[in-house]
Design an enzyme around this catalytic site. Structure first.
Site, PDB file in Angstrom:
ATOM      1  N   GLU A  39      -8.081   6.426   9.856  1.00  0.00           N
ATOM      2  CA  GLU A  39      -8.520   7.263  10.970  1.00  0.00           C
ATOM      3  C   GLU A  39      -7.601   8.480  11.121  1.00  0.00           C
ATOM      4  O   GLU A  39      -8.072   9.595  11.354  1.00  0.00           O
ATOM      5  CB  GLU A  39      -8.532   6.453  12.275  1.00  0.00           C
ATOM      6  CG  GLU A  39      -9.584   5.367  12.333  1.00  0.00           C
ATOM      7  CD  GLU A  39      -9.158   4.025  11.737  1.00  0.00           C
ATOM      8  OE1 GLU A  39      -9.821   3.020  12.031  1.00  0.00           O
ATOM      9  OE2 GLU A  39      -8.167   3.973  10.960  1.00  0.00           O
ATOM     10  N   TYR A  60     -14.794  26.848  -0.974  1.00  0.00           N
ATOM     11  CA  TYR A  60     -14.741  25.382  -1.041  1.00  0.00           C
ATOM     12  C   TYR A  60     -13.758  24.874  -2.074  1.00  0.00           C
ATOM     13  O   TYR A  60     -13.257  23.769  -1.953  1.00  0.00           O
ATOM     14  CB  TYR A  60     -16.132  24.768  -1.243  1.00  0.00           C
ATOM     15  CG  TYR A  60     -16.942  25.322  -2.382  1.00  0.00           C
ATOM     16  CD1 TYR A  60     -16.710  24.932  -3.687  1.00  0.00           C
ATOM     17  CD2 TYR A  60     -17.968  26.222  -2.129  1.00  0.00           C
ATOM     18  CE1 TYR A  60     -17.466  25.435  -4.723  1.00  0.00           C
ATOM     19  CE2 TYR A  60     -18.732  26.726  -3.162  1.00  0.00           C
ATOM     20  CZ  TYR A  60     -18.488  26.336  -4.463  1.00  0.00           C
ATOM     21  OH  TYR A  60     -19.236  26.833  -5.489  1.00  0.00           O
ATOM     22  N   LYS A 111     -11.922   4.067   1.216  1.00  0.00           N
ATOM     23  CA  LYS A 111     -10.766   3.306   0.765  1.00  0.00           C
ATOM     24  C   LYS A 111     -11.285   2.106  -0.034  1.00  0.00           C
ATOM     25  O   LYS A 111     -11.305   0.972   0.435  1.00  0.00           O
ATOM     26  CB  LYS A 111      -9.922   2.865   1.967  1.00  0.00           C
ATOM     27  CG  LYS A 111      -8.579   2.276   1.590  1.00  0.00           C
ATOM     28  CD  LYS A 111      -7.755   1.986   2.843  1.00  0.00           C
ATOM     29  CE  LYS A 111      -6.416   1.378   2.480  1.00  0.00           C
ATOM     30  NZ  LYS A 111      -5.598   1.100   3.666  1.00  0.00           N
ATOM     31  N   GLU A 136       0.835  -1.199   0.000  1.00  0.00           N
ATOM     32  CA  GLU A 136       0.000   0.000   0.000  1.00  0.00           C
ATOM     33  C   GLU A 136       0.869   1.248   0.000  1.00  0.00           C
ATOM     34  O   GLU A 136       0.560   2.230  -0.679  1.00  0.00           O
ATOM     35  CB  GLU A 136      -0.904   0.027   1.235  1.00  0.00           C
ATOM     36  CG  GLU A 136      -1.971  -1.032   1.256  1.00  0.00           C
ATOM     37  CD  GLU A 136      -2.825  -0.937   2.500  1.00  0.00           C
ATOM     38  OE1 GLU A 136      -3.986  -0.529   2.364  1.00  0.00           O
ATOM     39  OE2 GLU A 136      -2.315  -1.261   3.599  1.00  0.00           O
TER      40      GLU A 136
END
Length: 119
Positions: free
Chosen positions: A73, A53, A98, A21
């Site tokens: 997290e 934004y 993910k 990863e």
């Protein structure tokens, strides 16, 4: 509190606990809901009294592309911190997707959702 939502921000990052990863990277998708009071901006039709934004989107993409972390997290927390640096933003909900997580069974998505506000 009013809400400004950005959905489906995409960026390639190298986050995860497995070496592949970190080496290969993968696409992460981020949804944001920014909580703020839009009345001052609406009353004066003034961008400086709200959140830009487009700028937030660029900053969030840079966080995803940035320094790798092991956990989504942690990535979500960094994104929330980035959003709360904007004066108008009082609260943020962050969803990190993910969809290419290294799971051995069929799945559609893995997400973490956090809500953070100014103290």
């Amino acid at each position: 509190m009013d809400r400004v939502a950005l959905r489906g921000l995409r960026a390639r990052g190298h986050h995860g606990v497995f070496p592949e990863e970190r080496e290969e990277g993968q696409t992460f998708v981020v949804d944001l809901v920014l909580g703020l009071d839009t009345r001052p901006a609406a009353a004066d039709d003034d961008l400086t009294k709200t959140v830009h934004y487009g700028v937030v989107a660029e900053e969030v993409v840079e966080v995803v592309r940035g320094e790798p972390v092991e956990l989504i997290e942690t990535l979500a927390e960094r994104i929330a911190d980035t959003c709360l640096k904007h004066d108008a933003v009082r609260e943020v909900e962050v969803v990190v997707h993910k969809p290419q997580a290294p799971i051995t069974v069929p799945f559609d998505d893995v997400t973490i959702t956090i809500t953070r506000s100014r103290v």
